[in-house]
Design an enzyme around this catalytic site. Structure first.
Site, PDB file in Angstrom:
ATOM      1  N   HIS A 118       0.879  -1.176   0.000  1.00  0.00           N
ATOM      2  CA  HIS A 118       0.000   0.000   0.000  1.00  0.00           C
ATOM      3  C   HIS A 118       0.918   1.228   0.000  1.00  0.00           C
ATOM      4  O   HIS A 118       2.019   1.177   0.546  1.00  0.00           O
ATOM      5  CB  HIS A 118      -0.853  -0.041   1.268  1.00  0.00           C
ATOM      6  CG  HIS A 118      -1.903   1.009   1.366  1.00  0.00           C
ATOM      7  ND1 HIS A 118      -1.626   2.306   1.743  1.00  0.00           N
ATOM      8  CD2 HIS A 118      -3.243   0.971   1.151  1.00  0.00           C
ATOM      9  CE1 HIS A 118      -2.745   3.008   1.761  1.00  0.00           C
ATOM     10  NE2 HIS A 118      -3.735   2.226   1.397  1.00  0.00           N
ATOM     11  N   GLN A 198      -4.238  -5.072   7.084  1.00  0.00           N
ATOM     12  CA  GLN A 198      -5.216  -6.035   6.557  1.00  0.00           C
ATOM     13  C   GLN A 198      -5.125  -7.391   7.241  1.00  0.00           C
ATOM     14  O   GLN A 198      -5.830  -8.322   6.860  1.00  0.00           O
ATOM     15  CB  GLN A 198      -5.024  -6.219   5.043  1.00  0.00           C
ATOM     16  CG  GLN A 198      -5.221  -4.966   4.227  1.00  0.00           C
ATOM     17  CD  GLN A 198      -6.676  -4.477   4.224  1.00  0.00           C
ATOM     18  OE1 GLN A 198      -7.602  -5.198   4.624  1.00  0.00           O
ATOM     19  NE2 GLN A 198      -6.887  -3.248   3.776  1.00  0.00           N
TER      20      GLN A 198
HETATM   21  N1  7TS Z   1      -1.698  -0.580   4.627  1.00  0.00           N
HETATM   22  C1  7TS Z   1      -2.613  -1.391   4.073  1.00  0.00           C
HETATM   23  C2  7TS Z   1      -2.235  -2.791   3.710  1.00  0.00           C
HETATM   24  C3  7TS Z   1      -3.911  -0.899   3.847  1.00  0.00           C
HETATM   25  O1  7TS Z   1      -4.819  -1.713   3.310  1.00  0.00           O
HETATM   26  C4  7TS Z   1      -4.236   0.426   4.210  1.00  0.00           C
HETATM   27  C5  7TS Z   1      -5.584   1.021   3.926  1.00  0.00           C
HETATM   28  C6  7TS Z   1      -3.252   1.209   4.813  1.00  0.00           C
HETATM   29  C7  7TS Z   1      -1.994   0.678   4.999  1.00  0.00           C
HETATM   30  C8  7TS Z   1      -3.516   2.593   5.285  1.00  0.00           C
HETATM   31  O2  7TS Z   1      -4.368   2.562   6.369  1.00  0.00           O
HETATM   32  P1  7TS Z   1      -4.968   3.910   6.982  1.00  0.00           P
HETATM   33  O3  7TS Z   1      -5.967   3.442   7.975  1.00  0.00           O
HETATM   34  O4  7TS Z   1      -3.835   4.644   7.589  1.00  0.00           O
HETATM   35  O5  7TS Z   1      -5.569   4.649   5.825  1.00  0.00           O
HETATM   36  N2  7TS Z   1      -6.247   0.405   2.858  1.00  0.00           N
HETATM   37  C9  7TS Z   1      -7.349   0.839   2.214  1.00  0.00           C
HETATM   38  C10 7TS Z   1      -7.911   0.122   1.175  1.00  0.00           C
HETATM   39  O6  7TS Z   1      -7.481  -0.937   0.749  1.00  0.00           O
HETATM   40  N3  7TS Z   1      -8.992   0.786   0.706  1.00  0.00           N
HETATM   41  O7  7TS Z   1      -9.144   1.891   1.433  1.00  0.00           O
HETATM   42  C11 7TS Z   1      -8.131   1.932   2.368  1.00  0.00           C
END
Ligand code: 7TS
Length: 404
Positions: A118, A198
């Site tokens: 990500h 995840q």
């Molecule tokens: N890492 C992974 C593997 C993720 O899926 C996400 C968010 C993040 C980091 C970032 O998380 P946050 O809570 O700081 O935003 N993933 C997603 C997604 O797959 N669709 O919307 C957000």
């Protein structure tokens, strides 16, 4: 296959009985227990913690501390002070890349990430590598989307200072072999940073046994509130890491010329903390523990296996990532030439929520050779009917767009 928890636990789902919510990888719906716990903090124990000499402030401090204890237990962390509350995974990973990276990376050093990260676990490392003159290396992926550990073993050297990788891919649902990656990193003295955004909502994560140096997660993907997350670190690396932000709460003594730092976890939590967020995350952890993380994982894998079978059986559908049984509850696919956004819009007309786009993983999209995918993701409140609805809607979309 029925849902693992009653839909009535979730106000939004029970007031929208026809809603098919298949976007929990983006964010999970909230059980009443989480909302009640947060509300209860605001209604009964609300004050700024740490700073007051009065009993109410002490109660707020106690709520915050006991939330940390609950989160530590959920993540299998023996030393509660090693659980740092953050704004979420993005914040946690930026903290490590920035604070640890700035202190430990120099010219000639190497940072390795995988091609399936990500952006939150890719861009901070890319940027700190540029800033410090370090080399930024992308570990190739195996055919199923997991890190290619054989390639990784040949990539690393004494120059490798950190390997950052996801526990579970948000696009493919592929589950990385954490212990193999940790062994490769340890052999060359590199640190490991695992993005658990995840994984933590969906499987039992025992940080102390996992062997990684840092682990990051977001509350909102695991039934808790938005704006809260954790960075968990091994005591030695956290102790050696300089502060990320400076300000209130994180100091021991502020002199005119020099400042000394508070102990963990406060040293890495500058400013008024998000106590309600921590309380909500703790309630989410308790809710998940009561169900049992093994039951959560088994339910999702059964649903995603079914979805994999139904969706991959459709002509002209390409499902990305591992086969049904090897993945966490995420299914990414493309249907002929239909743009994933058009697909998502069409499904929305039937009350089905799926996500379409690059999923904040553009490097992975390039490796898959697609601009975007459609993604359905499953959680404890989903059931077989949701899978049926998805498969029927995809068949209908193919007719609308006259594919195959
Ligand atoms: N890492 C992974 C593997 C993720 O899926 C996400 C968010 C993040 C980091 C970032 O998380 P946050 O809570 O700081 O935003 N993933 C997603 C997604 O797959 N669709 O919307 C957000």
């Amino acid at each position: 296959m029925s849902a693992l928890v009653p839909r009535s636990d979730f106000s939004l789902l029970s007031t929208n009985p026809n809603l098919v919510y298949l976007d929990s990888a983006a964010t999970a719906q909230k059980p009443r227990a989480v909302l009640d716990a947060m509300n209860d903090f605001y209604e009964t124990d609300y004050a700024n913690p740490h700073r007051g000499a009065y009993a109410l402030s002490a109660r707020a401090t106690e709520r915050y501390a006991s939330a940390r204890g609950a989160v530590a237990r959920f993540f299998g962390v023996g030393d509660e002070a090693c659980v740092i509350f953050t704004r979420g995974t993005t914040d946690s990973l930026n903290m490590v890349a920035s604070a640890w990276g700035r202190a430990n990376l120099g010219a000639g050093d190497e940072v390795i990430v995988t091609g399936a990260e990500h952006h939150a676990n890719f861009v901070p490392w890319q940027q700190i590598a540029i800033e410090r003159g370090a080399q930024f290396t992308i570990c190739p992926l195996a055919a199923d989307g997991r890190a290619d550990v054989e390639a990784l073993a040949t990539l690393v050297s004494g120059r490798t200072k950190v390997i950052a990788f996801n526990h579970v891919s948000n696009v493919l649902g592929a589950i990385n072999p954490v212990s193999e990656i940790v062994a490769i990193a340890r052999a060359v003295g590199a640190l490991t940073v695992c993005d658990g955004a995840q994984a933590a909502p969906h499987m039992f994560v025992a940080f102390d046994a996992l062997g990684v140096d840092f682990y990051a997660a977001s509350a909102h993907k695991m039934l808790g509130p938005m704006g809260t997350g954790v960075l968990i670190g091994r005591r030695e690396v956290l102790d050696a890491m300089p502060p990320y932000q400076t300000g209130g709460d994180m100091i021991a003594f502020v002199g005119d010329e020099r400042t000394t730092w508070n102990v963990l976890p406060h040293r890495l939590e500058a400013g008024t903390p998000n106590v309600a967020g921590a309380v909500g995350l703790a309630a989410a952890c308790d809710y998940l523990t009561a169900i049992g993380m093994d039951a959560v994982a088994a339910h999702e894998r059964a649903l995603v296996r079914l979805a994999y079978e139904r969706v991959s059986a459709l002509d002209d559908v390409r499902v990305h990532g591992p086969s049904g049984s090897e993945r966490s509850g995420v299914l990414s696919f493309t249907v002929g030439d239909i743009h994933p956004h058009d697909l998502a819009t069409l499904l929305d007309e039937r009350g089905i929520c799926i996500r379409a786009g690059h999923h904040c993983a553009q490097p992975l999209m390039r490796r898959l050779g697609v601009a975007a995918t459609a993604r359905a993701s499953f959680y404890i409140y989903n059931d077989e009917n949701d899978v049926d609805q998805l498969a029927e809607a995809l068949e209908s979309a193919k007719r609308v767009f006259a594919v195959a």
